[in-house]
Design an enzyme around this catalytic site. Structure first.
Site, PDB file in Angstrom:
ATOM      1  CG  ASP A  13      38.839  50.499  64.702  1.00  0.00           C
ATOM      2  OD1 ASP A  13      39.569  51.528  64.980  1.00  0.00           O
ATOM      3  OD2 ASP A  13      39.221  49.523  64.162  1.00  0.00           O
ATOM      4  CG  LEU A  14      39.076  54.436  59.901  1.00  0.00           C
ATOM      5  CD1 LEU A  14      37.555  54.751  59.151  1.00  0.00           C
ATOM      6  CD2 LEU A  14      39.632  55.945  59.834  1.00  0.00           C
ATOM      7  CG  ASP A  15      42.953  52.456  60.346  1.00  0.00           C
ATOM      8  OD1 ASP A  15      42.847  52.942  59.256  1.00  0.00           O
ATOM      9  OD2 ASP A  15      43.700  53.064  61.288  1.00  0.00           O
ATOM     10  CB  THR A  21      43.069  51.578  56.323  1.00  0.00           C
ATOM     11  OG1 THR A  21      41.877  51.663  57.169  1.00  0.00           O
ATOM     12  CG2 THR A  21      42.847  52.964  55.391  1.00  0.00           C
ATOM     13  CE  LYS A  49      44.611  43.546  61.231  1.00  0.00           C
ATOM     14  NZ  LYS A  49      43.481  42.355  60.995  1.00  0.00           N
ATOM     15  CB  VAL A  51      49.055  48.882  68.650  1.00  0.00           C
ATOM     16  CG1 VAL A  51      50.386  49.621  69.581  1.00  0.00           C
ATOM     17  CG2 VAL A  51      48.583  48.016  69.569  1.00  0.00           C
ATOM     18  CB  SER A 118      40.198  55.979  64.887  1.00  0.00           C
ATOM     19  OG  SER A 118      41.371  55.661  63.954  1.00  0.00           O
ATOM     20  CB  ALA A 119      44.540  53.535  67.522  1.00  0.00           C
ATOM     21  CE  LYS A 149      40.935  52.224  69.350  1.00  0.00           C
ATOM     22  NZ  LYS A 149      40.383  51.983  68.046  1.00  0.00           N
ATOM     23  CD  GLU A 173      38.612  48.283  67.765  1.00  0.00           C
ATOM     24  OE1 GLU A 173      39.461  47.665  67.022  1.00  0.00           O
ATOM     25  OE2 GLU A 173      39.239  49.657  68.101  1.00  0.00           O
ATOM     26  CG  ASP A 174      40.146  45.682  62.736  1.00  0.00           C
ATOM     27  OD1 ASP A 174      40.223  46.596  63.548  1.00  0.00           O
ATOM     28  OD2 ASP A 174      40.934  45.151  61.842  1.00  0.00           O
TER      29      ASP A 174
HETATM   30  C1  BG6 Z   1      45.316  52.166  64.077  1.00  0.00           C
HETATM   31  C2  BG6 Z   1      45.623  50.867  63.180  1.00  0.00           C
HETATM   32  O1  BG6 Z   1      43.755  52.403  63.856  1.00  0.00           O
HETATM   33  O2  BG6 Z   1      46.037  53.272  63.746  1.00  0.00           O
HETATM   34  C3  BG6 Z   1      46.733  50.577  63.447  1.00  0.00           C
HETATM   35  O3  BG6 Z   1      44.750  49.994  63.467  1.00  0.00           O
HETATM   36  C4  BG6 Z   1      47.928  51.861  63.108  1.00  0.00           C
HETATM   37  O4  BG6 Z   1      47.603  49.745  62.536  1.00  0.00           O
HETATM   38  C5  BG6 Z   1      47.249  53.144  64.086  1.00  0.00           C
HETATM   39  O5  BG6 Z   1      49.254  51.846  63.520  1.00  0.00           O
HETATM   40  C6  BG6 Z   1      48.030  54.311  64.084  1.00  0.00           C
HETATM   41  O6  BG6 Z   1      47.754  55.026  62.855  1.00  0.00           O
HETATM   42  P1  BG6 Z   1      48.576  56.206  62.276  1.00  0.00           P
HETATM   43  O7  BG6 Z   1      47.817  56.720  60.990  1.00  0.00           O
HETATM   44  O8  BG6 Z   1      48.240  57.370  63.313  1.00  0.00           O
HETATM   45  O9  BG6 Z   1      49.769  56.091  62.003  1.00  0.00           O
HETATM   46 MG    MG Z   2      41.071  48.406  63.480  1.00  0.00          MG
END
Ligand code: BG6
Ligand code: MG
Length: 220
Positions: A13-15, A21, A49, A51, A118-119, A149, A173-174
């Protein structure tokens, strides 16, 4: 007891895993929730997180008992994203969490592949800012999938893109939703954060700097 596995790929996962982030997403959602007069805490944010953007907004609206039209959803998502992009505009390779580069080098030395699941729709921008885009054998993000997710779709897409069957993948994943997605994908889950929160994970470390190649190998 976990079944033995052959490791061929690690899908990150990224964020909140590779960089901080997750905190910027929280700040941008918090500002929006304040404006909507919806109580929103860091503890609430744990549920968001991993989502995606629309489902995060809907979670906040639901908490506040608000019913939003499609047009209001679009406007509020755009507002949150503009704020988030403002918060991350100065990101640089210095924002990569310590330990990521040596871990990536050790994974490559094993001959394992590196994937992203990544989401976020901003994943490519963040990878670019961190200077790590070229380290990935395949990047799957929210622009390519329909289901957020905890649905396993983004992890399954990453595995398919890597050409590795899910049973040979470890996911890192976090997020609670992310660990669920990894489990649903049939991969071995590694959590970054609180063991009590990420109870479904096979291994939980407090941050990525604490994750060693030996620990990953021991999951096999
Ligand atoms: C996920 C984060 O990676 O991406 C969430 O954990 C975030 O917090 C989601 O809302 C969507 O991200 P973005 O950049 O498409 O708004
Ligand atoms: Mg994450």
């Amino acid at each position: 007891m976990n079944q033995p596995m052959t490791i061929r790929a690690i899908i990150f996962d990224l964020d909140g895993v590779l960089t901080d982030t997750a905190w910027y997403h929280y700040r941008a959602w918090k500002a929006l929730a304040d404006e909507l007069a919806v109580p929103f805490t860091e503890q609430d944010n744990e549920q968001l997180k991993g989502v995606d953007r629309l489902n995060s907004l809907r979670w906040i609206a639901h908490k506040g008992g608000l019913v939003l039209s499609a047009a209001e959803e679009e406007r509020l998502m755009a507002q949150k994203n503009a704020h988030y992009l403002e918060l991350i505009q100065h990101m640089s390779p210095a924002d990569l969490y310590p330990g990521v580069q040596p871990l990536f080098a050790a994974i490559k030395a094993k001959g394992w592949k590196i994937g992203l699941a990544s989401a976020s729709k901003n994943a490519a921008f963040v990878l670019d800012r961190l200077g790590i885009a070229a380290d990935f054998d395949y990047v799957a993000d929210a622009n390519q999938v329909k289901n957020s997710k905890p649905d396993p779709e983004v992890f399954l897409l990453a595995a398919a893109g890597l050409g590795v069957v899910p049973a040979h993948c470890i996911g890192v994943e976090d997020a609670v939703a992310g660990i669920e997605a990894i489990c649903a994908a049939g991969m071995r889950p590694v959590g970054i954060g609180e063991p009590a929160l990420l109870a479904q994970a096979s291994l939980v470390v407090p941050q990525i700097a604490a994750l060693s190649i030996a620990q990953l190998q021991a999951l096999a």
